[in-house]
Design an enzyme around this catalytic site. Structure first.
Site, short mmCIF file in Angstrom:
data_model
loop_
_atom_site.label_atom_id
_atom_site.label_comp_id
_atom_site.label_asym_id
_atom_site.label_seq_id
_atom_site.Cartn_x
_atom_site.Cartn_y
_atom_site.Cartn_z
N LYS A 23 0.79 -1.13 -0.06
CA LYS A 23 -0.01 0.07 0.08
C LYS A 23 0.78 1.13 -0.03
CE LYS A 23 -2.77 0.78 3.60
NZ LYS A 23 -2.59 2.11 4.39
N SER A 24 1.93 1.38 0.87
CA SER A 24 2.67 2.41 0.90
C SER A 24 3.42 2.70 -0.21
CB SER A 24 3.71 2.25 2.16
OG SER A 24 3.16 2.11 3.46
N ARG A 28 2.97 6.02 -3.22
CA ARG A 28 4.04 6.83 -3.71
C ARG A 28 4.19 6.72 -4.94
NH1 ARG A 28 4.26 5.60 1.60
NH2 ARG A 28 5.44 6.97 3.05
N GLY A 95 -4.88 7.79 5.44
CA GLY A 95 -4.02 8.88 6.03
C GLY A 95 -2.66 9.12 5.44
N ASP A 316 1.88 -1.17 12.20
CA ASP A 316 0.65 -1.75 11.64
C ASP A 316 0.30 -3.18 11.74
OD1 ASP A 316 0.35 0.74 10.68
OD2 ASP A 316 0.94 0.42 8.70
N LYS A 343 -4.45 6.21 14.58
CA LYS A 343 -4.69 5.32 13.34
C LYS A 343 -6.01 5.17 13.00
CE LYS A 343 -0.28 4.28 13.17
NZ LYS A 343 0.67 5.03 12.03
N ARG A 389 -7.52 -3.16 9.60
CA ARG A 389 -6.63 -4.11 10.19
C ARG A 389 -7.08 -4.70 11.49
NH1 ARG A 389 -2.49 -3.68 6.86
NH2 ARG A 389 -1.76 -1.75 6.19
#
Ligand code: SPQ
Length: 429
Positions: A23-24, A28, A95, A316, A343, A389
């Site tokens: 995901k991160s 990006r 976020g 996470d 979170k 999560r």
């Protein structure tokens, strides 16, 4: 939507899977492609709701982006290609989209407004609003710019040397992204190292990034050059199946092509310290990110203490680590994890309250939790509270409970792992 999970039969969970893209890294790839010159292509993109929010925001900023499953093509025209949006930028539940995009918008000479869902409306933005204001951006919002809706009028910004109080990749990335278009040098120093996908990917897009201990710096006036990005599987998604494989009897699961960037592998360290049977194979580097195959088998586990530098490397994964600890002999103490409170939910409260409903011996502390194992868990009705999560941790718990676990608001899982239940079923055949 509600989803019910029954205990896995005596054959256990077995098989080989590829978890969805990180995901991160997916966020990006889209953002950096949008500000780069030329056509960036992405494969292995995570088509989860959060990353789709990033695509939709940058489309509203005037960037042409085509997405088809895990393939994305972004027509970057540099910073000039981004225009004042006619509509509000809706970040949904994400976020990462909010904070990283704020760093880009802070330097652009137009006005934009960011909103998100109920959970985003509670998450603190002053951690990025304050440094961006220091750099010269005009930002407003509820609670003096701490809460969405946030309005940004970007423009001429100056580099800063920022000491972050929290180890946060979102804070670091936001400031560095603003720094790319600011006068002079911008540096961020963090108390512990947070995930470094921004640094790695900026270098791949041709930006010199200086790293000195816990300080990262970039110079203003940078041009990014379009790239082909291959996204590895998300270790944060893999974590749920790694825990399942170690606590469900008679299991052996192989997860191929998982990103094992050392700033993200706290879950591997914890599994190994607790005594899990975990093999790491086929280690390689793809697009400047370490990748490997992970095989986990049912294991006898011991409680441990988890604190300090490792926390940002597994932040996470704590909801599912808490479940893991209920199946370990002895006490597991999780400390220094106050960040869990800000979170998608307050993850100290939601993890503790929902695992208690299943019969876990767990208590909340100011900065984490204490779990006593090994406990036999029972079925119950639980909720994700809209937190992907928490939803997945509860579903994995359902694989070992006596009686079924029903998860309210299970659709939240689509934020990061849209085919999660399908994967869980595949392993049961
Ligand atoms: O994007 P979002 O909603 O903040 O997602 C979470 C998650 O659980 O998926 C956190 F709630 O991951 C963050 C992570 O906790 C993603 C992230 C990133 O991509 O830079 C960094 C971490 O947050 P932070 O605040 O420590 O920088």
């Amino acid at each position: 939507m509600n989803e019910s999970v029954q205990a896995v039969n005596e054959k256990g969970l077995n098989g080989t899977l590829t978890v969805p893209g990180d995901k991160s890294i997916s966020h990006r790839a889209v953002m950096f492609g949008a500000i780069a010159e030329g056509i960036t292509t992405v494969e292995g993109f995570l088509p989860g709701e959060d990353c789709l929010s990033t695509i939709s925001c940058f489309q509203k900023l005037g960037v042409t982006i085509e997405q088809n499953g895990d393939k994305v093509e972004i027509e970057g025209k540099g910073y000039e290609g981004l225009q004042e949006p006619q509509d509000i930028l809706d970040v949904g539940n994400s976020g990462t989209t909010t904070r990283l995009m704020m760093g880009i918008l802070a330097t652009l000479p137009f006005h934009s407004v960011i909103i998100g869902d109920e959970s985003i409306a509670k998450r603190p933005m002053s951690r990025v609003t304050n440094p961006l204001r220091e750099m010269g951006a005009q930002i407003d919002g509820r609670d003096n710019g701490n809460l969405t809706p946030i309005s940004i009028r970007g423009g001429h910004t100056k580099g800063i040397s920022y000491q972050s109080k929290v180890a946060s990749a979102q804070v670091k990335s936001c400031i560095l992204l603003a720094g790319l278009q600011s006068e002079g040098e911008t540096s961020v120093t963090e108390p512990h190292r947070s995930r470094d996908h921004t640094e790695r990917m900026l270098s791949a897009f041709g930006v010199p990034v200086k790293r000195d201990g816990l300080t990262t710096s970039v110079r203003g006036g940078q041009t990014l050059t379009a790239q082909h990005i291959v996204v590895p599987g998300d270790i944060s998604s893999a974590a749920f199946l790694l825990v399942a494989g170690s606590i469900v009897p008679n299991s052996k699961i192989t997860l191929e092509n998982v990103g094992v960037n050392p700033t993200r592998t706290g879950i591997i360290d914890v599994l190994q310290q607790m005594g899990a049977r975990l093999e790491i194979s086929n280690q390689r580097i793809v697009n400047d990110e370490p990748v490997a195959d992970l095989t986990i088998s049912t294991s006898e586990l011991q409680g441990i203490e988890i604190s300090g530098d490792i926390i940002p490397r597994l932040i996470d994964e704590i909801p599912v680590i808490a479940l893991l600890a209920t199946q370990a002999t002895g006490t597991t103490v999780i400390k220094d994890a106050e960040e869990l409170k800000v979170k998608e939910t307050n993850r100290i409260d939601t993890v503790v309250s929902q695992l208690k409903k299943l019969g876990a011996s767990i208590e909340a502390t100011d900065d984490g939790m204490i779990i006593h194992g090994k406990t036999e868990l029972h079925g119950a009705n639980v909720s994700s509270f809209g937190d992907h999560r928490i939803g997945m941790a509860m579903a994995i718990a359902g694989c070992i409970t006596k009686g079924q676990v029903t998860i309210e608001n299970s659709d939240a899982i689509a934020v990061s792992y849209p085919n999660f239940f399908e994967h869980l079923r595949t392993l049961q055949q």
